[in-house]
Design a protein around this motif. Structure first.
Motif, PDB file in Angstrom:
ATOM      1  N   VAL A 204       0.839  -1.193   0.000  1.00 35.67           N
ATOM      2  CA  VAL A 204       0.000   0.000   0.000  1.00 35.67           C
ATOM      3  C   VAL A 204       0.873   1.241   0.000  1.00 35.67           C
ATOM      4  O   VAL A 204       2.027   1.223   0.447  1.00 35.67           O
ATOM      5  N   VAL A 205       0.293   2.331  -0.481  1.00 32.80           N
ATOM      6  CA  VAL A 205       0.852   3.676  -0.349  1.00 32.80           C
ATOM      7  C   VAL A 205       0.021   4.408   0.686  1.00 32.80           C
ATOM      8  O   VAL A 205      -1.213   4.369   0.649  1.00 32.80           O
ATOM      9  N   VAL A 206       0.690   5.080   1.620  1.00 33.68           N
ATOM     10  CA  VAL A 206       0.037   5.863   2.669  1.00 33.68           C
ATOM     11  C   VAL A 206       0.402   7.326   2.456  1.00 33.68           C
ATOM     12  O   VAL A 206       1.585   7.657   2.320  1.00 33.68           O
ATOM     13  N   THR A 207      -0.595   8.206   2.436  1.00 27.59           N
ATOM     14  CA  THR A 207      -0.296   9.626   2.221  1.00 27.59           C
ATOM     15  C   THR A 207      -1.418  10.505   2.748  1.00 27.59           C
ATOM     16  O   THR A 207      -2.574  10.081   2.828  1.00 27.59           O
ATOM     17  N   ASP A 208      -1.059  11.742   3.101  1.00 33.11           N
ATOM     18  CA  ASP A 208      -2.040  12.767   3.456  1.00 33.11           C
ATOM     19  C   ASP A 208      -2.278  13.733   2.307  1.00 33.11           C
ATOM     20  O   ASP A 208      -3.068  14.666   2.428  1.00 33.11           O
ATOM     21  N   ASP A 209      -1.582  13.523   1.203  1.00 32.74           N
ATOM     22  CA  ASP A 209      -1.662  14.418   0.055  1.00 32.74           C
ATOM     23  C   ASP A 209      -2.743  13.907  -0.904  1.00 32.74           C
ATOM     24  O   ASP A 209      -2.541  12.889  -1.581  1.00 32.74           O
ATOM     25  N   PRO A 210      -3.895  14.578  -0.996  1.00 32.74           N
ATOM     26  CA  PRO A 210      -4.991  14.055  -1.831  1.00 32.74           C
ATOM     27  C   PRO A 210      -4.639  13.980  -3.306  1.00 32.74           C
ATOM     28  O   PRO A 210      -5.084  13.064  -4.007  1.00 32.74           O
ATOM     29  N   ARG A 211      -3.851  14.932  -3.799  1.00 31.33           N
ATOM     30  CA  ARG A 211      -3.478  14.888  -5.208  1.00 31.33           C
ATOM     31  C   ARG A 211      -2.558  13.704  -5.480  1.00 31.33           C
ATOM     32  O   ARG A 211      -2.703  13.013  -6.502  1.00 31.33           O
ATOM     33  N   LEU A 212      -1.606  13.466  -4.569  1.00 26.93           N
ATOM     34  CA  LEU A 212      -0.708  12.329  -4.728  1.00 26.93           C
ATOM     35  C   LEU A 212      -1.498  11.029  -4.690  1.00 26.93           C
ATOM     36  O   LEU A 212      -1.278  10.114  -5.502  1.00 26.93           O
ATOM     37  N   ALA A 213      -2.438  10.924  -3.751  1.00 25.64           N
ATOM     38  CA  ALA A 213      -3.268   9.717  -3.656  1.00 25.64           C
ATOM     39  C   ALA A 213      -4.069   9.500  -4.929  1.00 25.64           C
ATOM     40  O   ALA A 213      -4.184   8.373  -5.435  1.00 25.64           O
ATOM     41  N   ARG A 214      -4.624  10.570  -5.470  1.00 31.30           N
ATOM     42  CA  ARG A 214      -5.396  10.467  -6.713  1.00 31.30           C
ATOM     43  C   ARG A 214      -4.530   9.945  -7.854  1.00 31.30           C
ATOM     44  O   ARG A 214      -4.933   9.053  -8.608  1.00 31.30           O
ATOM     45  N   ASP A 215      -3.321  10.486  -7.972  1.00 29.71           N
ATOM     46  CA  ASP A 215      -2.438  10.069  -9.052  1.00 29.71           C
ATOM     47  C   ASP A 215      -1.981   8.620  -8.881  1.00 29.71           C
ATOM     48  O   ASP A 215      -1.881   7.872  -9.863  1.00 29.71           O
ATOM     49  N   VAL A 216      -1.703   8.213  -7.640  1.00 32.35           N
ATOM     50  CA  VAL A 216      -1.296   6.831  -7.392  1.00 32.35           C
ATOM     51  C   VAL A 216      -2.433   5.884  -7.759  1.00 32.35           C
ATOM     52  O   VAL A 216      -2.212   4.818  -8.356  1.00 32.35           O
ATOM     53  N   ARG A 217      -3.665   6.249  -7.429  1.00 29.44           N
ATOM     54  CA  ARG A 217      -4.816   5.404  -7.780  1.00 29.44           C
ATOM     55  C   ARG A 217      -4.938   5.245  -9.293  1.00 29.44           C
ATOM     56  O   ARG A 217      -5.266   4.162  -9.796  1.00 29.44           O
ATOM     57  N   MET A 218      -4.720   6.325 -10.022  1.00 23.70           N
ATOM     58  CA  MET A 218      -4.775   6.228 -11.474  1.00 23.70           C
ATOM     59  C   MET A 218      -3.636   5.380 -12.015  1.00 23.70           C
ATOM     60  O   MET A 218      -3.827   4.507 -12.861  1.00 23.70           O
ATOM     61  N   LEU A 219      -2.438   5.639 -11.520  1.00 24.75           N
ATOM     62  CA  LEU A 219      -1.261   4.953 -12.043  1.00 24.75           C
ATOM     63  C   LEU A 219      -1.307   3.452 -11.799  1.00 24.75           C
ATOM     64  O   LEU A 219      -0.797   2.679 -12.613  1.00 24.75           O
ATOM     65  N   ARG A 220      -1.907   3.006 -10.697  1.00 19.62           N
ATOM     66  CA  ARG A 220      -1.937   1.570 -10.394  1.00 19.62           C
ATOM     67  C   ARG A 220      -2.834   0.807 -11.371  1.00 19.62           C
ATOM     68  O   ARG A 220      -2.761  -0.410 -11.480  1.00 19.62           O
ATOM     69  N   ASN A 221      -3.727   1.515 -12.067  1.00 19.43           N
ATOM     70  CA  ASN A 221      -4.703   0.866 -12.944  1.00 19.43           C
ATOM     71  C   ASN A 221      -4.650   1.467 -14.349  1.00 19.43           C
ATOM     72  O   ASN A 221      -5.631   1.966 -14.876  1.00 19.43           O
ATOM     73  N   HIS A 222      -3.442   1.465 -14.924  1.00 17.10           N
ATOM     74  CA  HIS A 222      -3.233   1.903 -16.300  1.00 17.10           C
ATOM     75  C   HIS A 222      -3.636   3.358 -16.541  1.00 17.10           C
ATOM     76  O   HIS A 222      -3.999   3.723 -17.665  1.00 17.10           O
ATOM     77  N   GLY A 223      -3.574   4.184 -15.496  1.00 17.57           N
ATOM     78  CA  GLY A 223      -3.873   5.599 -15.678  1.00 17.57           C
ATOM     79  C   GLY A 223      -5.342   5.934 -15.729  1.00 17.57           C
ATOM     80  O   GLY A 223      -5.713   7.076 -16.050  1.00 17.57           O
ATOM     81  N   GLN A 224      -6.219   4.990 -15.383  1.00 13.27           N
ATOM     82  CA  GLN A 224      -7.651   5.239 -15.356  1.00 13.27           C
ATOM     83  C   GLN A 224      -8.063   5.817 -14.003  1.00 13.27           C
ATOM     84  O   GLN A 224      -7.455   5.501 -12.975  1.00 13.27           O
ATOM     85  N   ASP A 225      -9.127   6.624 -13.995  1.00 10.57           N
ATOM     86  CA  ASP A 225      -9.537   7.275 -12.752  1.00 10.57           C
ATOM     87  C   ASP A 225     -10.610   6.515 -11.988  1.00 10.57           C
ATOM     88  O   ASP A 225     -11.052   6.961 -10.925  1.00 10.57           O
ATOM     89  N   GLY A 226     -11.060   5.379 -12.473  1.00 11.26           N
ATOM     90  CA  GLY A 226     -12.073   4.599 -11.774  1.00 11.26           C
ATOM     91  C   GLY A 226     -13.489   5.038 -12.063  1.00 11.26           C
ATOM     92  O   GLY A 226     -14.444   4.413 -11.610  1.00 11.26           O
ATOM     93  N   VAL A 227     -13.657   6.128 -12.798  1.00 10.30           N
ATOM     94  CA  VAL A 227     -14.988   6.624 -13.147  1.00 10.30           C
ATOM     95  C   VAL A 227     -15.367   6.144 -14.540  1.00 10.30           C
ATOM     96  O   VAL A 227     -16.433   5.563 -14.755  1.00 10.30           O
ATOM     97  N   ARG A 228     -14.475   6.382 -15.486  1.00  5.85           N
ATOM     98  CA  ARG A 228     -14.734   5.956 -16.866  1.00  5.85           C
ATOM     99  C   ARG A 228     -13.671   4.946 -17.280  1.00  5.85           C
ATOM    100  O   ARG A 228     -12.482   5.267 -17.326  1.00  5.85           O
ATOM    101  N   ARG A 229     -14.102   3.739 -17.571  1.00  7.30           N
ATOM    102  CA  ARG A 229     -13.169   2.712 -18.001  1.00  7.30           C
ATOM    103  C   ARG A 229     -12.670   3.034 -19.411  1.00  7.30           C
ATOM    104  O   ARG A 229     -13.416   3.569 -20.239  1.00  7.30           O
ATOM    105  N   PHE A 230     -11.409   2.692 -19.651  1.00  9.39           N
ATOM    106  CA  PHE A 230     -10.746   2.918 -20.931  1.00  9.39           C
ATOM    107  C   PHE A 230     -10.555   4.404 -21.239  1.00  9.39           C
ATOM    108  O   PHE A 230     -10.403   4.782 -22.402  1.00  9.39           O
TER     109      PHE A 230
END
Length: 385
Positions: A204-230
């Motif tokens: 896991v990645v642990v952070t208090d930085d919301p922007r960093l957390a958002r980017d890590v979430r995207m990067l772990r899944n091929h750069g997708q944001d979890g809202v719109r696939r592909f």
């Protein structure tokens, strides 16, 4: 108390680490494998694990990914570390400390270590900061957390990002702050032998930085944001967390404090027994103290090879984690300045030896390990001097 005989076997890596969890694991595999949802990655179990860890740490966010190494990669990428940048890392430690930096296109810069904790020395790191330095990446080691207040101050003084490699230190606390909570981001590893290990890879990645957390979430899944696939916002990775293992970890999370306490108890017993051995060539970690974690119990032995053989004859497994410093490794030597030396890291590489430390060791087994080490220290070592 019956002490095992010389023919008893106390392995360093226990083959039965998850023996008591066998039925729970089988049940988890069956329920997810036959469920109507057929969701095997990044499902609701992963989200629950992230949330429980986040609440327990008091962190802004926790993002699960495929390994501790991948966690470092995601963090460095999210921070924009790349070609032309330098990242200060310990000279003594595991390969991902350097390889994740190299794979980002940046250059690892190796800092010598503290001779007691074997973690990177902030003073040594400070002397290496240049205009190209983008981040500091200290790592906790064996049973000690790094000097995170020192690294936090150094990062703030120079405007650097601070990545806390807390892969081995889940459960450690320094000055009241948990391991993983000192940096702009911290990481944990869940590989089998870690303090919250599991039968597979994950982290896991642990952070208090919301922007960093958002980017890590995207990067772990091929750069997708979890809202719109592909719909890919960034060039990312496949670093997704497994639902079976998320469920398994959720089941075991409540028992983690007890397992950590048992590790600490064993480590304290070893240190009490080994404290008098410093003059005989075996230096052990002290008992207790702030900033301790109990992933591995390692001594520094002057006659390490002889100690390994002595223990093996008595049925005790041991392990040398890092027999070379990182800048001495062929993969990373090209990034080290010619003629440079890291004397304290080199000494640790020559002398470190880890002893069995896992929660289901019996008192008798722990006593047998300690007896074997003490017996070695009191043998005549004249010919080895």
């Amino acid at each position: 108390m019956t002490v095992p005989t010389a023919t008893a076997s106390i392995p360093f890596f226990p083959p039965d680490l998850f023996e008591t969890d066998r039925e729970a694991l089988l049940e988890t595999v069956y329920s997810i494998g036959t469920g109507t949802e057929q969701k095997f990655i990044l499902g609701e179990r992963t989200a629950r694990l992230e949330e429980e860890l986040r609440e327990g740490l008091g962190a802004g966010d926790v993002v699960a990914c495929s390994s501790g190494t991948s966690a470092l990669t995601l963090v460095l990428t999210a921070m924009g570390v790349g070609p032309g940048d330098e990242v200060v890392v310990p000279a003594f430690g595991c390969a991902p400390l350097a390889s994740t930096v190299v794979n980002s296109g940046a250059r690892p810069v190796f800092a010598d270590i503290d001779p007691l904790t074997l973690t990177a020395d902030p003073a040594a790191a400070a002397s290496l900061v240049t205009a190209r330095t983008k981040a500091l990446m200290p790592a906790h080691m064996f049973s000690f957390m790094a000097d995170m207040p020192g690294f936090r101050a150094l990062a703030d003084r120079h405007g650097l990002r601070l990545v806390e490699d807390s892969a081995v230190a889940q459960g450690g606390v320094l000055h009241g702050r948990p391991a993983g909570r000192w940096g702009d981001a911290g990481v944990y590893s869940f590989v089998q032998v870690k303090t919250f290990g599991m039968p597979g890879e994950g982290g896991v990645v642990v952070t208090d930085d919301p922007r960093l957390a958002r980017d890590v979430r995207m990067l772990r899944n091929h750069g997708q944001d979890g809202v719109r696939r592909f719909h890919h916002h960034r060039v990312g990775y496949n670093s997704r967390f497994d639902e079976v293992l998320a469920d398994f970890q959720l089941r075991r999370l409540a028992g983690l404090p007890a397992r950590l306490a048992r590790r600490a108890e064993i480590a304290a017993y070893y240190s009490e027994r080994f404290a008098p051995l410093a003059d005989r060539g075996i230096t052990a970690p002290p008992v207790g103290g702030d900033g301790r974690c109990h992933y591995v119990y390692a001594v520094l032995a002057r006659r390490r090879d002889a100690l390994v053989a002595h223990l093996a004859e008595r049925g005790v497994g041991s392990h040398v984690y890092y027999p070379r410093t990182l800048p001495e490794q062929p993969a990373f030597a090209p990034y080290a300045p010619g003629g440079a030396r890291w004397p304290r890291a080199e000494s640790a590489a020559r002398r470190n030896l880890a002893l069995p430390l896992y929660p289901h060791l019996s008192d008798a087994e722990v006593e047998h390990v300690a007896d074997a080490v003490c017996a070695f220290a009191h043998t005549d070592d004249t010919e080895d001097r």
